[in-house]
Design a protein around this motif. Structure first.
Motif, PDB file in Angstrom:
ATOM      1  N   VAL A 139       0.739  -1.180  -0.152  1.00  0.00           N
ATOM      2  CA  VAL A 139       0.099  -0.307   0.075  1.00  0.00           C
ATOM      3  C   VAL A 139       0.936   1.283   0.059  1.00  0.00           C
ATOM      4  O   VAL A 139       0.369   2.305   0.348  1.00  0.00           O
ATOM      5  N   GLY A 140       2.285   1.257  -0.494  1.00  0.00           N
ATOM      6  CA  GLY A 140       2.926   2.454  -0.450  1.00  0.00           C
ATOM      7  C   GLY A 140       3.322   3.012   0.886  1.00  0.00           C
ATOM      8  O   GLY A 140       3.797   4.116   0.909  1.00  0.00           O
ATOM      9  N   VAL A 161      -3.464   2.248   5.654  1.00  0.00           N
ATOM     10  CA  VAL A 161      -3.419   1.166   6.556  1.00  0.00           C
ATOM     11  C   VAL A 161      -4.655   0.342   6.511  1.00  0.00           C
ATOM     12  O   VAL A 161      -4.806  -0.831   6.549  1.00  0.00           O
ATOM     13  N   CYS A 162      -5.825   0.921   6.286  1.00  0.00           N
ATOM     14  CA  CYS A 162      -7.246   0.436   6.255  1.00  0.00           C
ATOM     15  C   CYS A 162      -7.228  -0.485   5.180  1.00  0.00           C
ATOM     16  O   CYS A 162      -7.956  -1.851   5.302  1.00  0.00           O
ATOM     17  N   ILE A 163      -6.641  -0.206   4.046  1.00  0.00           N
ATOM     18  CA  ILE A 163      -6.666  -1.159   2.810  1.00  0.00           C
ATOM     19  C   ILE A 163      -5.522  -2.247   3.108  1.00  0.00           C
ATOM     20  O   ILE A 163      -6.018  -3.291   2.625  1.00  0.00           O
ATOM     21  N   ALA A 164      -4.692  -1.776   3.609  1.00  0.00           N
ATOM     22  CA  ALA A 164      -3.600  -3.265   3.745  1.00  0.00           C
ATOM     23  C   ALA A 164      -4.592  -4.098   4.934  1.00  0.00           C
ATOM     24  O   ALA A 164      -4.278  -5.397   4.661  1.00  0.00           O
ATOM     25  N   ARG A 165      -5.267  -3.708   5.774  1.00  0.00           N
ATOM     26  CA  ARG A 165      -6.005  -4.524   6.709  1.00  0.00           C
ATOM     27  C   ARG A 165      -7.160  -5.482   5.789  1.00  0.00           C
ATOM     28  O   ARG A 165      -7.302  -6.672   6.113  1.00  0.00           O
ATOM     29  N   ALA A 166      -7.768  -4.667   4.942  1.00  0.00           N
ATOM     30  CA  ALA A 166      -8.843  -5.259   4.326  1.00  0.00           C
ATOM     31  C   ALA A 166      -8.261  -6.440   3.283  1.00  0.00           C
ATOM     32  O   ALA A 166      -9.125  -7.319   2.925  1.00  0.00           O
ATOM     33  N   ILE A 167      -7.081  -6.168   2.893  1.00  0.00           N
ATOM     34  CA  ILE A 167      -6.723  -7.334   1.981  1.00  0.00           C
ATOM     35  C   ILE A 167      -5.554  -8.284   2.724  1.00  0.00           C
ATOM     36  O   ILE A 167      -5.116  -9.203   2.186  1.00  0.00           O
ATOM     37  N   ALA A 168      -5.564  -7.999   3.977  1.00  0.00           N
ATOM     38  CA  ALA A 168      -4.741  -9.045   4.702  1.00  0.00           C
ATOM     39  C   ALA A 168      -4.767 -10.394   4.728  1.00  0.00           C
ATOM     40  O   ALA A 168      -4.088 -11.049   4.727  1.00  0.00           O
ATOM     41  N   CYS A 169      -6.158 -10.713   4.590  1.00  0.00           N
ATOM     42  CA  CYS A 169      -6.455 -12.141   4.933  1.00  0.00           C
ATOM     43  C   CYS A 169      -6.811 -12.654   3.427  1.00  0.00           C
ATOM     44  O   CYS A 169      -7.819 -13.660   3.065  1.00  0.00           O
ATOM     45  N   ALA A 193      -5.161   5.526  -7.671  1.00  0.00           N
ATOM     46  CA  ALA A 193      -4.049   4.729  -8.167  1.00  0.00           C
ATOM     47  C   ALA A 193      -3.758   3.577  -7.551  1.00  0.00           C
ATOM     48  O   ALA A 193      -3.269   2.526  -8.267  1.00  0.00           O
ATOM     49  N   LEU A 194      -3.535   3.521  -6.373  1.00  0.00           N
ATOM     50  CA  LEU A 194      -3.118   2.496  -5.618  1.00  0.00           C
ATOM     51  C   LEU A 194      -4.225   1.286  -5.599  1.00  0.00           C
ATOM     52  O   LEU A 194      -3.790   0.090  -5.928  1.00  0.00           O
ATOM     53  N   LEU A 195      -5.508   1.633  -5.734  1.00  0.00           N
ATOM     54  CA  LEU A 195      -6.523   0.696  -5.799  1.00  0.00           C
ATOM     55  C   LEU A 195      -6.488   0.050  -7.211  1.00  0.00           C
ATOM     56  O   LEU A 195      -6.721  -1.451  -7.165  1.00  0.00           O
ATOM     57  N   ALA A 196      -6.217   0.798  -8.187  1.00  0.00           N
ATOM     58  CA  ALA A 196      -6.317   0.475  -9.593  1.00  0.00           C
ATOM     59  C   ALA A 196      -5.001  -0.699  -9.785  1.00  0.00           C
ATOM     60  O   ALA A 196      -5.161  -1.886 -10.214  1.00  0.00           O
ATOM     61  N   GLU A 197      -3.907  -0.158  -9.180  1.00  0.00           N
ATOM     62  CA  GLU A 197      -2.809  -1.328  -9.041  1.00  0.00           C
ATOM     63  C   GLU A 197      -2.976  -2.467  -8.149  1.00  0.00           C
ATOM     64  O   GLU A 197      -2.778  -3.681  -8.998  1.00  0.00           O
ATOM     65  N   LEU A 198      -3.639  -2.259  -7.035  1.00  0.00           N
ATOM     66  CA  LEU A 198      -3.875  -3.654  -6.347  1.00  0.00           C
ATOM     67  C   LEU A 198      -4.977  -4.598  -6.990  1.00  0.00           C
ATOM     68  O   LEU A 198      -4.859  -5.839  -6.994  1.00  0.00           O
ATOM     69  N   GLN A 199      -5.874  -3.712  -7.595  1.00  0.00           N
ATOM     70  CA  GLN A 199      -7.160  -4.473  -8.432  1.00  0.00           C
ATOM     71  C   GLN A 199      -6.231  -5.414  -9.680  1.00  0.00           C
ATOM     72  O   GLN A 199      -6.667  -6.540  -9.714  1.00  0.00           O
ATOM     73  N   LYS A 200      -5.128  -4.954 -10.003  1.00  0.00           N
ATOM     74  CA  LYS A 200      -4.346  -5.767 -11.195  1.00  0.00           C
ATOM     75  C   LYS A 200      -3.781  -6.822 -10.568  1.00  0.00           C
ATOM     76  O   LYS A 200      -3.916  -7.882 -11.018  1.00  0.00           O
ATOM     77  N   GLN A 201      -2.958  -6.348  -9.481  1.00  0.00           N
ATOM     78  CA  GLN A 201      -2.000  -7.445  -8.779  1.00  0.00           C
ATOM     79  C   GLN A 201      -3.026  -8.627  -8.169  1.00  0.00           C
ATOM     80  O   GLN A 201      -2.539  -9.741  -8.392  1.00  0.00           O
ATOM     81  N   TYR A 218     -12.852   5.413 -12.989  1.00  0.00           N
ATOM     82  CA  TYR A 218     -11.406   5.222 -12.859  1.00  0.00           C
ATOM     83  C   TYR A 218     -11.211   3.593 -12.530  1.00  0.00           C
ATOM     84  O   TYR A 218     -10.409   2.933 -12.964  1.00  0.00           O
ATOM     85  N   LEU A 219     -12.113   2.921 -11.731  1.00  0.00           N
ATOM     86  CA  LEU A 219     -11.674   1.533 -11.229  1.00  0.00           C
ATOM     87  C   LEU A 219     -12.914   0.659 -11.584  1.00  0.00           C
ATOM     88  O   LEU A 219     -12.513  -0.663 -11.346  1.00  0.00           O
ATOM     89  N   CYS A 220     -13.830   0.756 -12.193  1.00  0.00           N
ATOM     90  CA  CYS A 220     -14.945  -0.138 -12.404  1.00  0.00           C
ATOM     91  C   CYS A 220     -15.104  -0.719 -13.733  1.00  0.00           C
ATOM     92  O   CYS A 220     -14.965   0.189 -14.593  1.00  0.00           O
ATOM     93  N   ASN A 221     -15.658  -1.675 -13.957  1.00  0.00           N
ATOM     94  CA  ASN A 221     -16.073  -2.398 -15.387  1.00  0.00           C
ATOM     95  C   ASN A 221     -17.575  -2.004 -15.396  1.00  0.00           C
ATOM     96  O   ASN A 221     -17.992  -2.332 -16.693  1.00  0.00           O
TER      97      ASN A 221
END
Ligand SMILES: Nc1ncnc2c1ncn2[C@@H]1O[C@H](COP(=O)(O)OP(=O)(O)O)[C@@H](O)[C@H]1O
Ligand SMILES: [Mg+2]
Length: 259
Positions: A139-140, A161-169, A193-201, A218-221
């Motif tokens: 999360v940079g 930090v909240c995003i990191a916690r959300a993807i932690a498990c 931009a971070l969310l778009a990157e995480l979405q790809k990863q 920006y983020l949705c299809n």
């Protein structure tokens, strides 16, 4: 492919506080909502404030029960034993608008991110520390954030930090409810931009709730236009956004296209 998330004719009504203690009447907030979401899809839900978006989010996460209709996650009906197990494993995750209220102010960043890992996985302490470091990097945020308290970092950093916690498990699904709305515009752009990157990863399956169509484009299809607790229009291919028919959707689109 079968749906990861499915809503069938979901309705919810609330008793409004101003209607008095003995008034049995309820105000409908969600009316007969149906849609499904496949793995890997990112769906945007756009609507004005008070249209019922957060209530819909709470229903999807199982924080509220629908009055009518059914919700399935990975083929399991909500509140059944298997669904509860998925919920406990943090397969459904969320990031909310109010990052300050969603963390314990007495926890350090590492504890905030590490808490779901400690509770819901069998990772050893050493592996957990490594995982926290990895999540911080994802999360940079550099290592110096590990021992900081929420009040020692900025709003944008705390939302990371909240995003990191959300993807932690490694959740199967994440709900973002106005996740960038409280941030300054420049910080919003960085988080998007971070969310778009995480979405790809991570090939995230997600719902982005927002009152702002730019965030969603920006983020949705896919996008659902939501008004007074009802889906007034859905666009299954975001590149076809200009094809909207409904007057409310057109109004929202014009506001971002600026004509
Ligand atoms: N727990 C609740 N009890 C009573 N009314 C509620 C509750 N939660 C939301 N509402 C009402 O439901 C409506 C929709 O709220 P909400 O889902 O938060 O909308 P949005 O997220 O689109 O702004 C509002 O009128 C709100 O006051
Ligand atoms: Mg809301």
């Amino acid at each position: 492919m079968s749906a990861l998330l499915q809503l069938e004719n979901v309705s919810k009504a609330y008793r409004q506080p101003q209607q008095g203690l003995f008034n049995r009447q309820k105000t409908p907030v969600i009316n007969n909502v149906s849609f499904s979401l496949k793995q890997g899809e990112c769906l945007g839900i756009i609507g004005a404030s008070g249209s019922g978006k957060s209530t819909l989010g709470k229903l999807i996460l199982g924080l509220e029960k629908p009055d009518h209709g059914k919700i399935y996650f990975d083929g399991h009906e909500m509140q059944t034993r298997t669904w509860r197990k998925l919920q406990l494993q943090r397969q459904l995750s969320a990031v909310f608008q109010d990052y300050n209220a969603s963390v314990n102010p007495y926890f350090k960043v590492a504890q905030i991110i590490g808490e779901p890992i400690a509770i819901y996985t069998n990772m050893s302490k050493k592996d957990r520390q490594q995982r926290i470091e990895q999540l911080l990097e994802q999360v940079g945020l550099d290592h110096s954030f590990y021992h900081r308290f929420p009040h020692e970092i900025s709003g944008g950093q705390l939302q990371r930090v909240c995003i990191a916690r959300a993807i932690a498990c490694d959740p199967k699904f994440i709900l973002f409810d106005e996740a960038v709305s409280s941030l300054d515009i420049s910080v919003q752009t960085q988080i998007l931009a971070l969310l778009a990157e995480l979405q790809k990863q991570l090939n995230l399956t997600a719902i982005f709730i927002s009152h702002d169509l730019t965030t969603i484009t920006y983020l949705c299809n896919r996008v659902i236009f939501f008004q007074h607790g009802t889906i007034v229009e859905s666009i299954d291919d975001i590149t076809q956004l200009k094809q909207v028919q409904n007057s409310y959707s057109k109004q929202l689109l014009q506001s971002i296209l600026g004509f």
